[in-house]
Motif scaffolding. Structure first.
Motif, PDB file in Angstrom:
ATOM      1  N   SER A  82       1.181  -1.369  -0.081  1.00 42.99           N
ATOM      2  CA  SER A  82      -0.027  -0.037  -0.125  1.00 42.99           C
ATOM      3  C   SER A  82       0.680   1.687  -0.008  1.00 42.99           C
ATOM      4  N   GLY A  83       2.501   1.577   0.153  1.00 44.60           N
ATOM      5  CA  GLY A  83       2.984   2.320  -0.088  1.00 44.60           C
ATOM      6  C   GLY A  83       3.090   2.993   0.947  1.00 44.60           C
ATOM      7  N   LYS A  84       3.176   1.415   2.555  1.00 46.80           N
ATOM      8  CA  LYS A  84       2.999   3.025   3.574  1.00 46.80           C
ATOM      9  C   LYS A  84       4.599   2.406   4.000  1.00 46.80           C
ATOM     10  N   ARG A  85       5.499   3.025   5.089  1.00 46.59           N
ATOM     11  CA  ARG A  85       6.714   2.624   5.825  1.00 46.59           C
ATOM     12  C   ARG A  85       7.026   1.609   5.414  1.00 46.59           C
ATOM     13  N   ILE A  86       7.361   0.794   6.072  1.00 48.57           N
ATOM     14  CA  ILE A  86       7.549  -0.253   6.621  1.00 48.57           C
ATOM     15  C   ILE A  86       9.329  -0.283   7.314  1.00 48.57           C
ATOM     16  N   ASP A  87       9.906  -1.805   7.674  1.00 47.16           N
ATOM     17  CA  ASP A  87      11.313  -1.657   8.049  1.00 47.16           C
ATOM     18  C   ASP A  87      11.441  -2.874   7.295  1.00 47.16           C
ATOM     19  N   LYS A  88      12.894  -1.698   6.419  1.00 47.22           N
ATOM     20  CA  LYS A  88      12.903  -2.973   5.483  1.00 47.22           C
ATOM     21  C   LYS A  88      14.145  -4.155   5.264  1.00 47.22           C
ATOM     22  N   ASP A  89      14.602  -3.606   7.861  1.00 47.57           N
ATOM     23  CA  ASP A  89      15.779  -4.928   7.405  1.00 47.57           C
ATOM     24  C   ASP A  89      14.668  -5.864   7.809  1.00 47.57           C
ATOM     25  N   SER A  90      13.317  -6.103   8.073  1.00 49.11           N
ATOM     26  CA  SER A  90      12.529  -7.131   8.593  1.00 49.11           C
ATOM     27  C   SER A  90      11.826  -7.589   6.999  1.00 49.11           C
ATOM     28  N   ILE A  91      12.068  -7.824   6.234  1.00 48.87           N
ATOM     29  CA  ILE A  91      11.947  -7.649   4.913  1.00 48.87           C
ATOM     30  C   ILE A  91      11.988  -9.473   4.914  1.00 48.87           C
ATOM     31  N   VAL A  92      13.006  -9.924   4.863  1.00 47.45           N
ATOM     32  CA  VAL A  92      13.433 -11.088   4.924  1.00 47.45           C
ATOM     33  C   VAL A  92      12.575 -12.047   6.059  1.00 47.45           C
ATOM     34  N   SER A  93      12.535 -12.279   7.294  1.00 53.17           N
ATOM     35  CA  SER A  93      12.191 -12.798   8.408  1.00 53.17           C
ATOM     36  C   SER A  93      10.740 -12.574   8.065  1.00 53.17           C
ATOM     37  N   ASN A  94      10.087 -11.365   7.433  1.00 52.03           N
ATOM     38  CA  ASN A  94       8.764 -10.950   7.027  1.00 52.03           C
ATOM     39  C   ASN A  94       8.519 -12.152   6.127  1.00 52.03           C
ATOM     40  N   ALA A 167       9.042 -10.911  -5.848  1.00 53.58           N
ATOM     41  CA  ALA A 167      10.731 -11.128  -6.328  1.00 53.58           C
ATOM     42  C   ALA A 167      11.690 -10.481  -7.389  1.00 53.58           C
ATOM     43  N   PRO A 168      10.437  -9.873  -7.991  1.00 51.58           N
ATOM     44  CA  PRO A 168      10.969  -8.462  -9.442  1.00 51.58           C
ATOM     45  C   PRO A 168      12.092  -8.032  -8.331  1.00 51.58           C
ATOM     46  N   ASN A 169      11.597  -7.464  -7.179  1.00 48.64           N
ATOM     47  CA  ASN A 169      11.691  -5.736  -6.431  1.00 48.64           C
ATOM     48  C   ASN A 169      12.385  -6.526  -5.772  1.00 48.64           C
ATOM     49  N   PHE A 170      13.387  -7.369  -5.515  1.00 49.36           N
ATOM     50  CA  PHE A 170      13.673  -8.078  -4.774  1.00 49.36           C
ATOM     51  C   PHE A 170      15.153  -7.361  -4.887  1.00 49.36           C
ATOM     52  N   ASN A 171      16.329  -7.139  -3.621  1.00 50.34           N
ATOM     53  CA  ASN A 171      17.960  -6.949  -3.664  1.00 50.34           C
ATOM     54  C   ASN A 171      18.333  -8.401  -3.632  1.00 50.34           C
ATOM     55  N   PHE A 172      19.642  -8.695  -3.910  1.00 52.25           N
ATOM     56  CA  PHE A 172      20.333 -11.071  -3.248  1.00 52.25           C
ATOM     57  C   PHE A 172      21.458  -9.747  -3.451  1.00 52.25           C
ATOM     58  N   ASP A 173      22.123 -10.470  -2.258  1.00 56.29           N
ATOM     59  CA  ASP A 173      23.717 -10.466  -2.144  1.00 56.29           C
ATOM     60  C   ASP A 173      24.038 -11.263  -3.332  1.00 56.29           C
ATOM     61  N   ASP A 174      24.941 -11.118  -2.318  1.00 54.44           N
ATOM     62  CA  ASP A 174      26.351 -12.286  -3.593  1.00 54.44           C
ATOM     63  C   ASP A 174      26.493 -13.742  -3.358  1.00 54.44           C
ATOM     64  N   ASN A 175      25.659 -13.995  -2.904  1.00 57.61           N
ATOM     65  CA  ASN A 175      25.612 -15.660  -2.215  1.00 57.61           C
ATOM     66  C   ASN A 175      23.461 -15.662  -2.702  1.00 57.61           C
ATOM     67  N   GLY A 176      23.285 -15.238  -3.016  1.00 51.39           N
ATOM     68  CA  GLY A 176      21.277 -15.238  -3.374  1.00 51.39           C
ATOM     69  C   GLY A 176      20.406 -15.094  -2.355  1.00 51.39           C
ATOM     70  N   LYS A 177      20.472 -14.320  -2.178  1.00 50.61           N
ATOM     71  CA  LYS A 177      20.083 -14.368  -0.241  1.00 50.61           C
ATOM     72  C   LYS A 177      19.391 -13.070  -0.520  1.00 50.61           C
ATOM     73  N   ILE A 178      18.144 -12.606  -1.043  1.00 46.12           N
ATOM     74  CA  ILE A 178      17.517 -11.343  -0.093  1.00 46.12           C
ATOM     75  C   ILE A 178      17.820 -10.688   0.968  1.00 46.12           C
ATOM     76  N   SER A 179      18.097  -9.691  -0.065  1.00 44.74           N
ATOM     77  CA  SER A 179      19.226  -8.608   1.347  1.00 44.74           C
ATOM     78  C   SER A 179      18.253  -7.353   1.136  1.00 44.74           C
ATOM     79  N   GLY A 180      16.725  -6.968   0.310  1.00 40.67           N
ATOM     80  CA  GLY A 180      16.154  -5.902   0.796  1.00 40.67           C
ATOM     81  C   GLY A 180      15.414  -5.654  -0.347  1.00 40.67           C
ATOM     82  N   ILE A 181      13.986  -5.120  -0.667  1.00 43.06           N
ATOM     83  CA  ILE A 181      13.378  -4.551  -1.594  1.00 43.06           C
ATOM     84  C   ILE A 181      13.583  -3.021  -2.228  1.00 43.06           C
ATOM     85  N   ASN A 182      13.087  -3.211  -3.520  1.00 42.43           N
ATOM     86  CA  ASN A 182      13.186  -1.688  -4.204  1.00 42.43           C
ATOM     87  C   ASN A 182      11.542  -1.303  -3.560  1.00 42.43           C
ATOM     88  N   LEU A 183      11.763  -0.049  -3.424  1.00 39.21           N
ATOM     89  CA  LEU A 183      10.767   0.780  -2.960  1.00 39.21           C
ATOM     90  C   LEU A 183      10.176   2.282  -3.915  1.00 39.21           C
TER      91      LEU A 183
END
Length: 233
Positions: A82-94, A167-183
Motif C-alpha cells: 500500500s506504499g506505507k513506511r515499513i522496516d526494510k531490515d525485517s523483509i526477509v523474516s516476514n 521477487a522482481p523487486n528484491f535485491n540479492f547479495d553475492d550468495n543469492g540471498k534476499i538483502s532488501g527490496i526496491n520501493l
C-alpha cells in the motif's frame, strides 16, 4: 433319633451357610480386587494421557506463535504494497513466515492404550466423553485443517503468485540471498489489489485456526484439571 436327625440337619445347615458365606466373600473379594486393578490401570492411563497433553500444549503454543507471526507478516506486506513506511531490515523474516505452513503433532499413546484396554476404565462419564471428543474430533479436525484443507496450505496456494509479483523487486547479495527490496514496488494497481486479497485470505484463515487452537487449549486444560482432581481425591 429325632434329636440326632435334628442335630445333623443343624450341622449341615451350618456347614452350608459357612460354605455359602465363604463363596460369596471370595466372589466379593475377587470383584473388589478386579475393580481395584481397573482403577489402578485407569489412573495410570490417565496420568499417561495427561503427560501427553502437556506435550500437546507445547506444540499448540508453538503453532499459535507461528500463525500470529504469519498474521504480522500479512500486515507488514499489506503496508508495503500500500506504499506505507515499513522496516526494510525485517523483509526477509516476514517473507519467510508469510506463507509458512504448520503440522499438528499429537501424543496419542495414552489414548490408544485406553482404547485397547477399554474406554470403560474411565468410570467418570463426563471425563471419558471429553477425552474421546478431544482425540476423535478436535485433534482430527485440527490435523485436517493444518495439513489437508486447501485454503490452509498457504505455501502451495499463495506463495507462487505472491512471489511472481514481489521477487522482481528484491535485491540479492553475492550468495543469492534476499538483502532488501526496491520501493516503491513496480506493480500495477490491479496486481496490488490481487496481492492484498491474498494477504486478507491468509490472515483470515490464520485467525480462524487460532480460534480453534484456543478452544482445544481450553479443553485440554479442563481435562488435565479433572485428571489431577481425580488422582488427588
Amino acid at each position: 433319633m429325632k434329636r440326632k436327625k435334628t442335630t445333623n440337619w443343624k450341622n449341615r445347615g451350618f456347614e452350608f451357610l459357612s460354605i455359602f458365606i465363604a463363596v460369596i466373600s471370595a466372589f466379593a473379594l475377587n470383584n473388589w480386587n478386579e475393580n481395584r486393578r481397573d482403577d489402578n490401570s485407569g489412573n495410570k492411563i490417565l496420568i499417561e494421557i495427561s503427560n501427553g497433553l502437556k506435550k500437546d500444549l507445547d506444540d499448540i503454543k508453538l503453532n499459535k506463535m507461528g500463525h500470529q507471526m504469519g498474521i504480522s507478516a500479512c500486515k507488514y506486506f499489506g503496508d508495503l504494497i500500500s506504499g506505507k513506511r515499513i522496516d526494510k531490515d525485517s523483509i526477509v523474516s516476514n517473507y519467510f513466515i508469510l506463507t509458512r505452513d504448520f503440522v499438528s503433532i499429537q501424543n496419542v499413546a495414552g489414548y490408544e492404550t485406553l482404547k485397547s484396554q477399554g474406554l470403560e476404565l474411565i468410570n467418570n462419564d463426563s471425563l471419558r466423553l471429553q477425552i474421546i471428543s478431544l482425540y476423535e474430533y478436535n485433534y482430527n479436525t485440527l490435523q485436517k485443517l493444518e495439513e489437508e484443507y486447501s485454503e490452509m496450505q498457504f505455501q502451495e496456494s499463495y506463495f507462487k503468485e505472491i512471489n511472481n509479483e514481489l521477487a522482481p523487486n528484491f535485491n540479492f547479495d553475492d550468495n543469492g540471498k534476499i538483502s532488501g527490496i526496491n520501493l516503491p514496488l513496480k506493480i500495477t494497481e490491479d496486481k496490488k489489489k490481487i496481492l492484498l486479497s491474498y494477504l486478507w485470505k491468509i490472515q483470515t484463515n490464520r485467525e480462524f485456526i487460532l480460534g480453534f487452537y484456543g478452544e482445544i487449549e481450553n479443553k485440554i486444560l479442563g481435562i488435565q484439571q479433572q485428571i489431577s482432581t481425580k488422582n488427588n481425591s
